[in-house]
Design an enzyme around this catalytic site. Structure first.
Site, PDB file in Angstrom:
ATOM      1  N   LYS A  95       5.295 -34.415  -1.718  1.00 27.60           N
ATOM      2  CA  LYS A  95       5.517 -33.989  -2.918  1.00 27.60           C
ATOM      3  C   LYS A  95       6.533 -34.309  -3.859  1.00 27.60           C
ATOM      4  CE  LYS A  95       3.453 -29.436  -1.528  1.00 27.60           C
ATOM      5  NZ  LYS A  95       3.395 -29.595   0.128  1.00 27.60           N
TER       6      LYS A  95
HETATM    7  C1  LIG Z   1       1.802 -29.419   0.526  1.00 24.61           C
HETATM    8  C2  LIG Z   1       1.616 -30.231   1.592  1.00 24.61           C
HETATM    9  C3  LIG Z   1       0.292 -30.328   1.872  1.00 24.61           C
HETATM   10  C4  LIG Z   1      -0.798 -29.677   1.260  1.00 24.61           C
HETATM   11  O1  LIG Z   1      -0.940 -30.331   0.042  1.00 24.61           O
HETATM   12  P1  LIG Z   1      -1.918 -29.366  -1.280  1.00 24.61           P
HETATM   13  O2  LIG Z   1      -1.787 -30.429  -2.403  1.00 24.61           O
HETATM   14  O3  LIG Z   1      -1.128 -28.219  -1.361  1.00 24.61           O
HETATM   15  O4  LIG Z   1      -3.288 -29.466  -0.657  1.00 24.61           O
HETATM   16  C5  LIG Z   1       0.213 -31.341   3.069  1.00 24.61           C
HETATM   17  N1  LIG Z   1       0.913 -31.532   4.071  1.00 24.61           N
HETATM   18  C6  LIG Z   1       2.275 -31.509   3.627  1.00 24.61           C
HETATM   19  C7  LIG Z   1       3.246 -32.059   4.589  1.00 24.61           C
HETATM   20  C8  LIG Z   1       2.742 -30.747   2.478  1.00 24.61           C
HETATM   21  O5  LIG Z   1       4.011 -30.816   2.181  1.00 24.61           O
END
Ligand SMILES: *Cc1c(COP(=O)(O)O)cnc(C)c1O
Length: 432
Positions: free
Chosen positions: A106
Site C-alpha cells: 500500500k
Molecule cells: C491491503 C492488503 C491486502 C488486500 O489488498 P486489497 O487491495 O484490499 O485487495 C493484502 N495483503 C496485505 C498485506 C494488505 O495490506
C-alpha cells in the site's frame, strides 16, 4: 480524462474532483472513462526498461491529460523510491511489494495519492483536506506515512481495537504531526462504515473537505498497476515463454482491480487468481454468480478480513456485469488459518522462502490453481516481520525486524478511543 461513477447516477468529474471527493455522490466508485491501450512498441521493449521508465509511461497514460506529464513523471518517480523485485519461491515467483517505508504494497498507492493531492492543494488552490481512512492493518500505516508532515492535509486513521497487530498499530499511532489514530470499538467493517457515512453526511461535508485514502480513491488504486507492468518486464527477462498467471491476495480487491486495468491496457497476463482467506464472498460469487456480502471474520491474514469488498463494484463495471467474462479471466481460492500455517511452514522448509500470512494465501492459491503448462507469480503484499507473532511459532525461528520497522516501535502510542456509533465519531471530527 473524465471519471464516472460505477452507479451511473452522478455527473462525470475530472481527476481533481475524483481524488478530492473519493467516493461519488451516488455512493459509486469512480472509474476512468477510457482505459488507454499502450502501443505494441512499449511491450516489445519493456524487458529493457527500468521500473521508473515503465511507471512513467503508465502514469502518463492515466493522468497525463490532467497534470503536466513532466509533473506526473516527477510524482511517480518520487513515489517509487524502492524496488518491487520478482523473486523465485520454489517453482513460482513472488513479486515482493514490501520494500517501501511501511513494508507493504500500500506504500505505492498511498505515496502517489499523497503527492497528487498535495499538487492539487498547492497548485490548484484546493482547500485544506481531511483524509479519513479505515484500516484493517496496513492501509493505516501506509497512508499515515505517505501523508506525514504534508501541509494542508490532516489524516484520521480508524482502526478496529485489538484486531491489528502491535507492529502494525505502532506505524500509525506513534507519528503525531498531522496524523490522528482513532481506535474504534468494533470491526474493520464498522470502521469502513463510519468513513462511508461521514462522506454522505451533509453537515460534515459542508463544513470540511473530507476525502478517502482507501482503495476507493482513484489516485490510490490506479498507481498499483505500475508494478504489474514491472513484474511483466522482469518475467520477460527470466525468459519464460508463457504469459504469467498472476495470483493476488485480496481483501478490498483494489490490488486485483489495478491488475485488471493493466491487463486492459494490453499487459499480457494469462489470467488472474484471487486468493481469499476465510472471508471469501468473492469466491462464492465466482462459484454461484450470487454476491452475498457478510460480516468479516478475523483471520491470520488480517489485512484481507473484508466482508464486503469495496472494489467489487469496479470489477463488475469493468466487465459490464457479465458473470461469464469475469469467470473467464478470474478464478478464486479460499485459505483457512490452518492452510495459512501449513503453507508458511511447507514453503519455508521446501524452498527457504519465508511468506507472510497474506502472501501465503497467494502462494497456496497459485500452486493449487496453476494448470498444466502454466507458470505464475503471486503478489507478496507484506514483509513477514510485520506478522512476526504469527510467523515465528510456525517456522520455529526468529524473524528479524528490518530497521525501518524497528524505528516505529520506539515511538509512543497515542490514539483516541471511540465507539462504533456514527454520532460519536461525528462529534469528534466536528470538534477537532
Ligand atoms: C491491503 C492488503 C491486502 C488486500 O489488498 P486489497 O487491495 O484490499 O485487495 C493484502 N495483503 C496485505 C498485506 C494488505 O495490506
Amino acid at each position: 480524462m473524465n471519471y464516472y461513477s460505477t452507479n451511473k447516477q452522478s455527473p462525470l468529474v475530472d481527476l481533481q474532483d475524483a481524488v478530492v471527493n473519493g467516493l461519488a455522490p451516488d455512493k459509486g466508485l469512480y472509474m476512468p472513462e477510457r482505459i488507454q491501450r499502450l502501443p505494441d512498441s512499449f511491450f516489445d521493449t519493456i524487458a529493457a526498461k527500468s521500473f521508473h521508465e515503465i511507471a512513467d509511461e503508465v502514469a502518463v497514460a492515466f493522468f497525463g491529460e490532467d497534470i503536466d506529464p513532466r509533473i506526473v513523471k516527477a510524482l511517480t518517480e518520487d513515489t517509487l523510491s524502492f524496488d518491487t523485485p520478482l523473486v523465485p519461491a520454489g517453482d513460482v515467483y513472488a513479486l515482493e511489494l514490501f520494500h517501501g517505508p511501511t513494508l507493504a504494497f500500500k506504500d505505492v498507492g498511498a505515496r502517489f495519492m499523497a503527492r497528487v493531492l498535495q499538487y492539487f492543494i498547492e497548485r490548484q488552490g484546493v482547500d485544506d483536506v481531511r483524509i479519513l481512512v479505515a484500516t484493517s492493518g496496513d492501509t493505516g500505516s501506509a497512508v499515515a506515512n505517505g501523508f506525514l508532515g504534508m501541509e494542508g492535509i490532516r489524516v484520521y486513521v480508524l482502526y478496529p481495537k485489538g484486531k491489528v497487530s502491535p507492529i502494525q498499530e505502532c506505524q500509525f499511532t506513534t507519528l503525531g504531526k498531522n496524523i490522528t489514530a482513532l481506535e474504534i470499538d468494533g470491526t474493520f467493517d464498522d470502521c469502513q462504515a463510519l468513513v462511508k457515512q461521514a462522506f454522505l453526511d451533509p453537515e460534515l461535508t459542508s463544513r470540511m473537505q473530507l476525502t478517502s485514502a482507501n482503495s476507493i480513491n482513484v489516485a490510490r488504486f490506479l498507481p498499483q498497476a505500475f508494478y504489474y507492468f514491472h513484474a511483466y518486464a522482469q518475467w520477460r527477462r527470466l525468459g519464460i515463454e508463457v504469459d504469467p498467471v498472476i495470483c493476488v491476495p485480496s481483501g478490498n480487491f483494489g490490488n486485483l482491480t489495478a491488475g485488471l486495468i493493466a491487463w486492459r491496457m494490453g499487459l499480457p497476463i494469462k489470467r488472474f487468481i484471487a486468493a481469499n482467506n476465510r472471508n471469501d464472498v468473492f469466491l462464492e460469487y465466482l462459484q454461484t454468480g450470487v454476491y452475498a456480502p457478510r460480516p468479516s471474520v478475523q483471520t491470520l491474514a488480517n489485512a484481507m478480513d473484508v466482508g464486503n469488498p469495496s472494489n467489487f463494484a469496479r470489477i463488475l463495471d469493468l466487465f459490464n456485469h457479465d458473470y461469464r467474462s469475469i469467470t473467464s479471466i478470474i478464478s478464486g481460492y479460499s485459505c483457512s488459518d490452518e492452510d495459512i500455517r501449513e503453507t508458511i511452514k511447507n514453503c519455508y522448509e521446501t524452498t527457504g522462502y519465508l511468506l507472510d500470512p497474506h502472501g501465503a494465501c497467494g502462494y497456496a492459491a497459485l500452486r493449487q490453481g496453476l494448470r498444466s503448462g502454466e507458470r505464475g507469480l503471486f503478489l507478496e503484499t507484506a514483509h513477514p516481520a510485520k506478522f512476526k507473532d504469527t510467523v515465528e511459532p510456525i517456522i520455529g525461528q526468529n524473524v528479524e525486524i528490518p530497521e525501518r520497522l524497528q524505528a516505529f516501535m520506539k515511538g509512543e502510542k497515542r490514539s483516541v478511543a471511540l465507539g462504533k456509533d456514527f454520532e460519536g465519531f461525528k462529534r469528534f471530527l466536528s470538534a477537532d
